[in-house]
Design a protein around this motif. Structure first.
Motif, PDB file in Angstrom:
ATOM      1  N   PRO A  33      14.164  20.406  65.235  1.00  0.00           N
ATOM      2  CA  PRO A  33      14.414  21.849  65.097  1.00  0.00           C
ATOM      3  C   PRO A  33      13.253  22.594  64.446  1.00  0.00           C
ATOM      4  CG  PRO A  33      16.295  20.579  64.322  1.00  0.00           C
ATOM      5  CD  PRO A  33      15.224  19.603  64.649  1.00  0.00           C
ATOM      6  N   ALA A  34      12.624  21.992  63.443  1.00  0.00           N
ATOM      7  CA  ALA A  34      11.541  22.681  62.737  1.00  0.00           C
ATOM      8  C   ALA A  34      10.381  22.960  63.688  1.00  0.00           C
ATOM      9  CB  ALA A  34      11.075  21.839  61.552  1.00  0.00           C
ATOM     10  N   GLU A  35      10.015  21.953  64.493  1.00  0.00           N
ATOM     11  CA  GLU A  35       8.947  22.139  65.484  1.00  0.00           C
ATOM     12  C   GLU A  35       9.314  23.243  66.460  1.00  0.00           C
ATOM     13  OE1 GLU A  35       7.577  17.687  66.217  1.00  0.00           O
ATOM     14  OE2 GLU A  35       7.162  18.997  67.911  1.00  0.00           O
ATOM     15  N   PRO A  45       2.697  23.948  66.021  1.00  0.00           N
ATOM     16  CA  PRO A  45       3.166  23.198  64.858  1.00  0.00           C
ATOM     17  C   PRO A  45       2.174  22.096  64.447  1.00  0.00           C
ATOM     18  CG  PRO A  45       4.435  22.635  66.812  1.00  0.00           C
ATOM     19  CD  PRO A  45       3.511  23.726  67.216  1.00  0.00           C
ATOM     20  N   THR A  46       1.833  22.075  63.154  1.00  0.00           N
ATOM     21  CA  THR A  46       1.032  20.979  62.620  1.00  0.00           C
ATOM     22  C   THR A  46       1.953  20.112  61.778  1.00  0.00           C
ATOM     23  OG1 THR A  46       0.525  22.238  60.641  1.00  0.00           O
ATOM     24  CG2 THR A  46      -1.019  22.440  62.484  1.00  0.00           C
ATOM     25  N   ALA A  47       1.499  18.905  61.479  1.00  0.00           N
ATOM     26  CA  ALA A  47       2.328  17.979  60.703  1.00  0.00           C
ATOM     27  C   ALA A  47       2.714  18.618  59.373  1.00  0.00           C
ATOM     28  CB  ALA A  47       1.565  16.676  60.472  1.00  0.00           C
ATOM     29  N   ALA A  51       6.446  19.792  58.107  1.00  0.00           N
ATOM     30  CA  ALA A  51       7.015  19.173  56.911  1.00  0.00           C
ATOM     31  C   ALA A  51       7.534  20.232  55.942  1.00  0.00           C
ATOM     32  CB  ALA A  51       5.967  18.292  56.232  1.00  0.00           C
ATOM     33  N   VAL A  52       6.780  21.330  55.796  1.00  0.00           N
ATOM     34  CA  VAL A  52       7.202  22.405  54.894  1.00  0.00           C
ATOM     35  C   VAL A  52       8.507  23.021  55.371  1.00  0.00           C
ATOM     36  CG1 VAL A  52       6.623  24.714  54.055  1.00  0.00           C
ATOM     37  CG2 VAL A  52       4.875  22.925  54.091  1.00  0.00           C
ATOM     38  N   LEU A  53       8.568  23.333  56.683  1.00  0.00           N
ATOM     39  CA  LEU A  53       9.766  23.976  57.221  1.00  0.00           C
ATOM     40  C   LEU A  53      10.966  23.026  57.172  1.00  0.00           C
ATOM     41  CD1 LEU A  53      10.790  26.566  58.395  1.00  0.00           C
ATOM     42  CD2 LEU A  53      10.273  25.728  60.671  1.00  0.00           C
ATOM     43  N   ARG A  54      10.709  21.752  57.430  1.00  0.00           N
ATOM     44  CA  ARG A  54      11.792  20.762  57.339  1.00  0.00           C
ATOM     45  C   ARG A  54      12.387  20.761  55.934  1.00  0.00           C
ATOM     46  NH1 ARG A  54      12.552  16.757  61.184  1.00  0.00           N
ATOM     47  NH2 ARG A  54      13.448  15.393  59.620  1.00  0.00           N
ATOM     48  N   GLY A  55      11.512  20.856  54.926  1.00  0.00           N
ATOM     49  CA  GLY A  55      11.980  20.915  53.548  1.00  0.00           C
ATOM     50  C   GLY A  55      12.818  22.165  53.310  1.00  0.00           C
ATOM     51  N   LEU A  57      14.496  23.928  55.515  1.00  0.00           N
ATOM     52  CA  LEU A  57      15.766  23.864  56.245  1.00  0.00           C
ATOM     53  C   LEU A  57      16.654  22.745  55.721  1.00  0.00           C
ATOM     54  CD1 LEU A  57      14.420  24.312  59.874  1.00  0.00           C
ATOM     55  CD2 LEU A  57      15.731  25.968  58.599  1.00  0.00           C
ATOM     56  N   GLY A  58      16.105  21.890  54.859  1.00  0.00           N
ATOM     57  CA  GLY A  58      16.889  20.779  54.334  1.00  0.00           C
ATOM     58  C   GLY A  58      16.985  19.628  55.315  1.00  0.00           C
ATOM     59  N   LEU A  59      16.101  19.599  56.327  1.00  0.00           N
ATOM     60  CA  LEU A  59      16.192  18.559  57.357  1.00  0.00           C
ATOM     61  C   LEU A  59      15.748  17.194  56.844  1.00  0.00           C
ATOM     62  CD1 LEU A  59      14.911  20.444  60.505  1.00  0.00           C
ATOM     63  CD2 LEU A  59      17.210  19.646  60.050  1.00  0.00           C
ATOM     64  N   ASP A  60      15.067  17.166  55.660  1.00  0.00           N
ATOM     65  CA  ASP A  60      14.582  15.885  55.151  1.00  0.00           C
ATOM     66  C   ASP A  60      15.679  15.142  54.393  1.00  0.00           C
ATOM     67  OD1 ASP A  60      14.637  17.879  53.327  1.00  0.00           O
ATOM     68  OD2 ASP A  60      12.649  17.529  52.467  1.00  0.00           O
ATOM     69  N   ARG A  61      16.834  15.775  54.244  1.00  0.00           N
ATOM     70  CA  ARG A  61      17.906  15.118  53.515  1.00  0.00           C
ATOM     71  C   ARG A  61      18.814  14.346  54.479  1.00  0.00           C
ATOM     72  NH1 ARG A  61      21.110  18.772  50.918  1.00  0.00           N
ATOM     73  NH2 ARG A  61      20.346  20.430  52.236  1.00  0.00           N
ATOM     74  N   PRO A  62      19.623  13.412  53.956  1.00  0.00           N
ATOM     75  CA  PRO A  62      20.466  12.604  54.848  1.00  0.00           C
ATOM     76  C   PRO A  62      21.489  13.454  55.592  1.00  0.00           C
ATOM     77  CG  PRO A  62      20.923  12.099  52.532  1.00  0.00           C
ATOM     78  CD  PRO A  62      19.711  12.950  52.554  1.00  0.00           C
ATOM     79  N   LEU A  63      21.959  12.916  56.747  1.00  0.00           N
ATOM     80  CA  LEU A  63      22.843  13.641  57.661  1.00  0.00           C
ATOM     81  C   LEU A  63      24.092  14.160  56.957  1.00  0.00           C
ATOM     82  CD1 LEU A  63      22.753  14.231  60.716  1.00  0.00           C
ATOM     83  CD2 LEU A  63      24.287  12.296  61.036  1.00  0.00           C
ATOM     84  N   PHE A  64      24.697  13.290  56.122  1.00  0.00           N
ATOM     85  CA  PHE A  64      25.983  13.661  55.539  1.00  0.00           C
ATOM     86  C   PHE A  64      25.840  14.841  54.579  1.00  0.00           C
ATOM     87  CE2 PHE A  64      29.443  13.194  52.414  1.00  0.00           C
ATOM     88  CZ  PHE A  64      30.497  13.394  53.281  1.00  0.00           C
ATOM     89  N   SER A  65      24.770  14.850  53.783  1.00  0.00           N
ATOM     90  CA  SER A  65      24.627  15.950  52.830  1.00  0.00           C
ATOM     91  C   SER A  65      24.274  17.237  53.573  1.00  0.00           C
ATOM     92  CB  SER A  65      23.579  15.609  51.771  1.00  0.00           C
ATOM     93  OG  SER A  65      22.306  16.035  52.159  1.00  0.00           O
ATOM     94  N   ARG A  66      23.561  17.076  54.722  1.00  0.00           N
ATOM     95  CA  ARG A  66      23.298  18.264  55.536  1.00  0.00           C
ATOM     96  C   ARG A  66      24.589  18.824  56.108  1.00  0.00           C
ATOM     97  NH1 ARG A  66      19.176  15.647  59.198  1.00  0.00           N
ATOM     98  NH2 ARG A  66      20.128  16.889  60.829  1.00  0.00           N
ATOM     99  N   TYR A  67      25.503  17.909  56.530  1.00  0.00           N
ATOM    100  CA  TYR A  67      26.791  18.346  57.075  1.00  0.00           C
ATOM    101  C   TYR A  67      27.580  19.114  56.029  1.00  0.00           C
ATOM    102  CZ  TYR A  67      31.694  18.073  58.401  1.00  0.00           C
ATOM    103  OH  TYR A  67      33.000  18.395  58.665  1.00  0.00           O
ATOM    104  N   LEU A  68      27.608  18.544  54.785  1.00  0.00           N
ATOM    105  CA  LEU A  68      28.357  19.204  53.727  1.00  0.00           C
ATOM    106  C   LEU A  68      27.820  20.599  53.459  1.00  0.00           C
ATOM    107  CD1 LEU A  68      29.269  16.664  50.930  1.00  0.00           C
ATOM    108  CD2 LEU A  68      30.751  17.897  52.518  1.00  0.00           C
TER     109      LEU A  68
END
Lengths: 307, 267
Positions: A33-35, A45-47, A51-55, A57-68
């Motif tokens: 999604p970030a890309e 998009p650069t690496a 990485a900044v946008l993923r942070g 959006l919270g995409l770097d966290r595990p699936l379950f905590s993202r769901y919550l």
């Protein structure tokens, strides 16, 4: 009371299951999604930027905590931001709701009105020519999908006779063709059920009594039989209204009607996943609400259910 | 079989025949554009004229129908098999498989029409496989519910009890005493599902989330033609009528099968 509580608990469980299902849609989508967001913003998009946008959006966290986190947001009415223009999804959908309600409302008025009139006529004169034509027409309308009915209506009424606009929401009469298209789809379901129910009620003793005490056939059907057939019809009307809300997707696309369905289809074509998620979850919520409301109406209209 | 059922079978048979035979007999290729012959009117050479890219409309309608029907058959085969197995297991075992089936049924009721199929088709990469994946998750539920009901009803009947009293194994009971009763209702649901699937799969294409070109089906043809609806309604009306007739044929067959006199009782 315990029945009602169980019903509520069951509904909550289904909604929870649906929320998991909806959330998992994101992880089904190919690509990151970030890309995706960066590319749509016109940035290569650069690496690093990913990485900044993923942070963010919270995409770097595990699936379950993202769901919550997503679920807590949804409960507060926050469905995230659209990939396309980063606008809040909730506001975008809310702005489209009135148009869809106007379309589905008009359509369900057409569906219920047509179904009641035709079924009463069929109960009064089952062998009359118009009742037979209606029976054949019901089968045809039930078989033919709304977008085909819509195409045929547009080519005959809008293009051929130039009687109504082909689409859009420019003039007050623009709602007629899409509402008729959508309404006909609901009429078939409702009509079949109401006709069968009226036929079943007509065999009950109280109808014979009404006839025996000298009531006219019209009064017997309209006042007595129709009322006894109402509970089944209300349940069916709930299902039909839910179907109409969902079926609005196709009709809105065909007629360029600026409702929720059109927004959803545009989002789906562009893979704008937050809008798709919100659309699925809100459709399910609306459906559950409508069906529960129909159940409540039945228990008001039919004292037998309450016992 | 009632007259309506026969008429439906003949209608559907004729359309299947047309869709599978016409592309072979036609001198035109369904996909190759011919920009020298765009939007030709009806003539002896092009019986229904040509479309905006010069393709013969009759050939293309048949080819699109072939794709629509094949996909609908495939989806229905999967949903019926999954539904039959799931319904039989839920009906026979009860317990948590049964509760799972009822949960699936409640979810299916909460997601009417195309809602989930649209979302899945929009998220996954486009293709015929995606349409299958989009339509199966909730498509099997109706068949499973009918098979479950039949299995429950049959399992309580005397001839199954007699079989059990004679010491028949559960598998034997299922095969020889229960399955024969469940096949009729399952086939009736399958026929109904064929019409529903045909409509749903072409609706996805109409909304632009079906398989990408050169794959073409009736919904995709109607979608392509909506831009030209005001100029040449023929391009949209021909595939629309073909789909309407096919769906009508299957629906008439289903209605005939559903009648109690047809032997296959169906709730």
């Amino acid at each position: 009371m315990t029945l009602a509580l169980r019903r509520v608990a069951e509904t909550l469980l289904v909604l929870l299951a649906l929320s998991v299902l909806t959330f998992l849609l994101t992880s089904l989508a190919p690509g990151d999604p970030a890309e995706e967001i960066l590319r749509r913003g016109g940035v290569q998009p650069t690496a690093e930027s990913v990485a900044v946008l993923r942070g963010e959006l919270g995409l770097d966290r595990p699936l379950f905590s993202r769901y919550l986190q997503w679920l807590l947001g949804v409960l507060r009415g926050d469905f995230g931001r659209s990939y396309a223009d980063r606008a809040p999804v909730a506001a975008e959908i809310l702005s489209r709701v009135p148009a869809t309600l106007r379309l589905a409302g008009t359509a369900s008025l057409i569906a219920v009105g047509l179904a009641v009139v035709v079924s009463v006529r069929a109960a009064l004169r089952p062998r009359a020519l118009d009742s037979r034509i209606a029976r054949v027409a019901t089968v045809a309308v039930a078989a033919v999908p709304p977008y085909i009915v819509g195409i045929l209506l547009i080519s005959v009424v809008a293009v051929g006779m130039r009687a109504l606009p082909t689409g859009g929401d420019g003039s007050p009469d623009a709602v007629i063709l899409p509402a008729v298209t959508l309404g006909l789809a609901g009429t078939a379901t409702l009509l079949r059920l109401l006709r069968a129910d009226l036929a079943a009620v007509a065999r009950l003793p109280f109808v014979k009594l009404a006839v025996a005490k000298g009531l006219s056939a019209r009064r017997t059907v309209v006042v007595h039989a129709l009322r006894a057939a109402a509970p089944g019809a209300i349940t069916a009307a709930g299902v039909v209204l839910a179907e109409l809300l969902a079926g609005a997707v196709i009709v809105e696309t065909l007629f360029a009607w600026p409702g929720v369905g059109q927004l959803a289809v545009t989002a789906i074509r562009q893979r704008d996943i937050p809008i798709v998620q919100a659309y699925v979850l809100l459709t399910a919520l609306a459906t559950v609400l409508v069906l529960t409301l129909a159940d409540l109406c039945v228990s008001v209209a039919d004292p037998r259910v309450r016992r | 079989m009632p007259a309506g059922g026969v008429a439906g079978a003949v209608l559907f048979g004729a359309i299947v025949l047309f869709c599978f035979v016409a592309p072979v007999l036609s001198p035109y290729a369904p996909h190759r554009p011919d920009l020298a012959r765009t939007l030709l009117p009806v003539s002896g050479k092009h019986w229904l004229g040509t479309d905006q890219l010069g393709r013969d409309l009759l050939t293309r309608t048949a080819e699109a129908g072939r794709a629509s029907l094949l996909l609908a058959f495939a989806v229905t085969a999967v949903t019926t098999s999954v539904g039959t197995v799931a319904g039989a297991v839920a009906g026979l075992l009860g317990g948590w498989p049964d509760r799972l089936l009822r949960l699936a049924a409640t979810v299916a009721l909460a997601l009417p029409g195309l809602t989930l199929a649209l979302a899945l088709a929009g998220v996954l990469p486009p293709g015929p496989g995606t349409v299958l994946v989009a339509l199966v998750p909730l498509g099997w539920v109706s068949c499973a519910l009918v098979v479950r009901a039949t299995v429950l009803r049959t399992a309580a009947s005397d001839h199954v009890l007699a079989g059990r009293a004679m010491g028949a194994s559960p598998l034997h009971l299922l095969r020889r005493t229960i399955a024969p009763h469940a096949i009729g209702p399952a086939l009736t649901v399958a026929t109904g599902d064929l019409a529903k699937t045909l409509v749903a799969a072409t609706s996805l294409s109409f909304l632009g989330v079906g398989p990408p070109p050169p794959h073409v089906d009736w919904g995709g043809m109607v979608n392509e033609a909506t831009a030209l609806l005001v100029v040449t309604p023929r391009l949209a009306v021909v595939p629309a009528v073909a789909l309407a007739l096919a769906s009508l044929g299957v629906t008439l067959m289903t209605d005939a099968l559903r009648r109690p006199s047809a032997g296959a009782s169906c709730p």
